[in-house]
Design a protein around this motif. Structure first.
Motif, PDB file in Angstrom:
ATOM      1  N   PRO A  58     -19.579  32.255 -26.016  1.00 53.19           N
ATOM      2  CA  PRO A  58     -18.259  31.541 -25.339  1.00 53.19           C
ATOM      3  C   PRO A  58     -17.000  32.263 -25.659  1.00 53.19           C
ATOM      4  O   PRO A  58     -16.072  31.981 -24.598  1.00 53.19           O
ATOM      5  N   ASP A  59     -16.789  33.119 -26.637  1.00 52.17           N
ATOM      6  CA  ASP A  59     -15.738  34.045 -26.597  1.00 52.17           C
ATOM      7  C   ASP A  59     -15.823  35.288 -25.759  1.00 52.17           C
ATOM      8  O   ASP A  59     -14.986  36.191 -25.875  1.00 52.17           O
ATOM      9  N   GLY A  60     -16.891  35.238 -24.849  1.00 48.96           N
ATOM     10  CA  GLY A  60     -16.939  36.381 -23.803  1.00 48.96           C
ATOM     11  C   GLY A  60     -17.972  37.644 -24.305  1.00 48.96           C
ATOM     12  O   GLY A  60     -18.020  38.481 -23.806  1.00 48.96           O
ATOM     13  N   ARG A  61     -18.253  37.549 -25.583  1.00 51.55           N
ATOM     14  CA  ARG A  61     -19.132  38.905 -25.904  1.00 51.55           C
ATOM     15  C   ARG A  61     -20.252  38.639 -25.441  1.00 51.55           C
ATOM     16  O   ARG A  61     -20.975  37.655 -25.265  1.00 51.55           O
ATOM     17  N   PHE A  67     -21.442  30.581 -19.522  1.00 44.96           N
ATOM     18  CA  PHE A  67     -20.996  31.780 -20.128  1.00 44.96           C
ATOM     19  C   PHE A  67     -21.501  32.928 -19.887  1.00 44.96           C
ATOM     20  O   PHE A  67     -22.879  33.101 -20.200  1.00 44.96           O
ATOM     21  N   GLY A  68     -21.116  33.948 -18.909  1.00 50.30           N
ATOM     22  CA  GLY A  68     -21.828  35.196 -18.539  1.00 50.30           C
ATOM     23  C   GLY A  68     -21.526  35.429 -17.093  1.00 50.30           C
ATOM     24  O   GLY A  68     -20.445  35.087 -16.617  1.00 50.30           O
ATOM     25  N   ALA A  97     -14.562  27.066 -13.229  1.00 48.70           N
ATOM     26  CA  ALA A  97     -15.598  27.481 -12.616  1.00 48.70           C
ATOM     27  C   ALA A  97     -16.435  28.345 -13.428  1.00 48.70           C
ATOM     28  O   ALA A  97     -16.108  29.133 -14.240  1.00 48.70           O
ATOM     29  N   PRO A  98     -17.808  28.086 -13.563  1.00 45.10           N
ATOM     30  CA  PRO A  98     -18.628  28.592 -14.335  1.00 45.10           C
ATOM     31  C   PRO A  98     -18.899  30.180 -14.167  1.00 45.10           C
ATOM     32  O   PRO A  98     -19.031  30.662 -12.828  1.00 45.10           O
ATOM     33  N   GLY A  99     -19.081  31.120 -15.102  1.00 44.49           N
ATOM     34  CA  GLY A  99     -19.456  32.567 -14.777  1.00 44.49           C
ATOM     35  C   GLY A  99     -20.825  32.736 -14.345  1.00 44.49           C
ATOM     36  O   GLY A  99     -21.162  33.472 -13.481  1.00 44.49           O
ATOM     37  N   ILE A 100     -21.980  31.695 -14.867  1.00 44.12           N
ATOM     38  CA  ILE A 100     -23.187  31.785 -14.141  1.00 44.12           C
ATOM     39  C   ILE A 100     -23.414  30.515 -13.258  1.00 44.12           C
ATOM     40  O   ILE A 100     -23.233  29.429 -13.643  1.00 44.12           O
ATOM     41  N   ARG A 101     -23.332  30.715 -12.012  1.00 46.75           N
ATOM     42  CA  ARG A 101     -23.463  29.968 -10.958  1.00 46.75           C
ATOM     43  C   ARG A 101     -24.757  29.392 -10.698  1.00 46.75           C
ATOM     44  O   ARG A 101     -25.930  30.250 -10.511  1.00 46.75           O
TER      45      ARG A 101
END
Length: 559
Positions: A372-375, A414-415, A348-352
């Motif tokens: 992509p690494d979460g930063r 990502f985000g 599931a994407p972080g940005i919907r």
């Protein structure tokens, strides 16, 4: 091995169970099976003729010799017809199976944004080779090995029975004990074939991993060569030939290094296979010589037994003889299975991103961009692009302005946060460097719409309006337009595409960076005049574009 077998069968299952394809697929498979049975029977017939031929020579029986020769050439003629028909049928099944598997995997690869996600996240290298060479080799090897396995089962049954009957039992006296082994030559052939399989496996078992690595190294080398070809002008301008040559030599060094390991393994494999092949000729002669010397067996029976022994040994040692092909199949299956896993639905994407039928706006809520690494990359927060509004996205370099457009397009999960787009809106994204495929200029201009969706007069006038008059009469010309046109021409062509597509929402990412100020202003004014209701969102650094964008969205790095 069970996992690879399961993966190979899983790749095959959709074709053989497809409601449209399966009937003809099974018909062709049954024809191949019938021809394989005929091939086995013909080999049995040739084996019997071999006995008659040598018996006639031993007995100096000219009529029998001539009859054997006539039957021999008849059998050979039929064998040629059967082999040719089997090859033709196998090729017909091959192309149908390959087409089905290719369409299925390419369809999944191009479904949604899967192909982009694989490259973005580095999930699988050289997808192009997997979708071409690996599919072709997988299908070929599956058919070839399956047919060979069936034929060998038939040979084992028929020639093994001939060997059992012809050679008969063999008696031995061991330490005063009389021992009789029924069908001893058959059991010797089975033992010899099993021993050959075991020794071959021990000699070449490392080839599987080395073969997979070799295919990856070859693909990397070819892909890098293609990149050099695509960027030939830039490399020439940078005078980067020496760097590229060094890179090529390093990549080829991986190919050569791995190849040397394959060579060493092939030494062991060739010593084992060649040694067994040479000795196998003498084994039945030595084993059956006591009966021949005692006059119990004729010369014809000896030759028949030698032929049957070789066929039985070959059938038992099928895995040993097919070792390289089995490793190739294993390698191709692993690569295709890796591609299938890479094409699995993402988490599931972080940005919907959602399409909302109850709105005409483009809205964002709590949007935060990350790597992509979460930063964290930037925090955009809330935004609302109303119908017909024109917005400029501003911010320092590296803060994620282009990434915001990717997130709105659903290409950057990502985000966090949510983006809402109108359900029925025609949305178009114009990157800084547009995709220009090979083909006619007409199809390149119309892309991504269907060819023929606009008449030539409209296209020619549009090119003139976008300050490309020299291309107006070249709609039928076929070229690699990404190389033929300058960056400025490519961007003007992209504006022509947008005007032809007539989107409701147009996102532009540095889409005029290669244009002079006058041409840039001309094209933006055309968008405003010809698409008055279009929502325009531009990422740009030039202050000259502010006049066309009354609204500004500032993107800043997180505090």
């Amino acid at each position: 091995m069970p996992r690879i077998t399961s993966a190979a069968l899983s790749l095959a299952k959709p074709y053989w169970t497809d409601p449209v394809e399966r009937r003809l697929a099974w018909v062709l498979a049954l024809i191949i099976l019938a021809l394989a049975v005929a091939f086995t029977e013909l080999n049995l017939w040739l084996n019997e003729l071999n006995k008659s031929f040598y018996d006639a020579l031993q007995n100096m029986n000219a009529p029998a010799f001539q009859s054997s020769m006539a039957h021999f050439f008849t059998a050979v003629g039929i064998l040629v017809v059967v082999a040719t028909a089997a090859e033709y049928t196998e090729q017909a099944l091959n192309i149908r199976w390959r087409r089905h598997l290719t369409h299925a995997l390419v369809g999944r690869w191009l479904d949604g944004d899967t192909f982009y996600r694989i490259e973005r996240d580095g999930l699988c290298d050289n997808a192009d080779q997997r979708l071409t060479e690996d599919i072709a080799e997988y299908v070929r090897l599956m058919l070839s090995l399956s047919k060979g396995f069936i034929i060998n089962l038939g040979s084992l049954a028929t020639m093994g029975w001939v060997l059992w009957k012809s050679a008969g039992p063999m008696s031995f006296d061991i330490a005063g004990t009389h021992l009789t082994i029924p069908g001893y030559l058959f059991w010797l052939a089975v033992f010899w074939g099993a021993l050959q399989t075991l020794v071959t496996h021990l000699a070449g078992h490392r080839l599987a991993g080395l073969t997979v690595a070799q295919q990856s190294y070859e693909a990397d080398y070819r892909f890098t060569l293609a990149k050099v070809r695509e960027a030939s002008e830039q490399i020439a301008l940078y005078r980067g030939q020496a760097v590229e040559q060094g890179r090529m030599q390093k990549l080829f060094g991986q190919i050569a290094g791995n190849w040397h390991q394959i060579m060493r393994q092939n030494i062991y494999l060739n010593v084992a296979s060649t040694g067994f092949s040479v000795i196998a000729v003498l084994v039945p002669i030595i084993a059956i010589s006591p009966k021949v010397l005692s006059g119990e067996l004729s010369l014809g029976t000896l030759m028949q037994d030698i032929s049957a022994f070789a066929a039985t040994t070959t059938a038992v040692a099928w895995f040993a003889r097919s070792y390289r092909d089995l490793f190739q199949l294993s390698a191709r299956t692993r690569r295709l299975e890796a591609l299938r896993l890479a094409m699995a639905p993402p988490p599931a994407p972080g940005i919907r991103v959602a399409r909302d039928p109850d709105t005409d706006d483009v809205a964002g809520r709590g949007v935060a961009l990350a790597l992509p690494d979460g930063r964290p990359l930037s925090r955009v927060g809330e935004f609302l692009f109303e119908p017909g509004a024109r917005w400029m996205v501003r911010g320092p370099s590296g803060v994620g302005k282009s990434t915001l457009l990717r997130a709105i397009a659903g290409l950057w999960p990502f985000g966090g946060g949510e983006v809402r787009l109108p359900a029925g809106a025609r949305v178009m994204f114009m990157p800084q460097k547009s995709y220009l495929g090979d083909g006619t200029l007409r199809d390149t201009l119309i892309y991504p719409a269907d060819p023929g969706s606009a008449d030539d007069a409209t296209l020619a006038q549009l090119l003139r309006d976008c300050r490309l008059p020299h291309l107006a009469d070249r709609l039928d010309e076929i070229a690699h337009w990404g190389h033929r046109l300058s960056p400025g021409e490519q961007q003007r062509l992209a504006f022509a595409r947008a005007l032809l597509y007539r989107p409701d929402i147009l996102f532009m990412d540095e889409s005029s960076s290669a244009l002079d100020n006058d041409t840039e202003a001309h094209l933006y004014q055309m968008v405003i005049d010809r698409l008055p209701d279009c929502t325009v969102v531009s990422v740009a650094h030039r202050t000259t574009l502010e006049v066309f964008h009354p609204n500004t969205l500032h993107v800043a790095a997180p505090a």
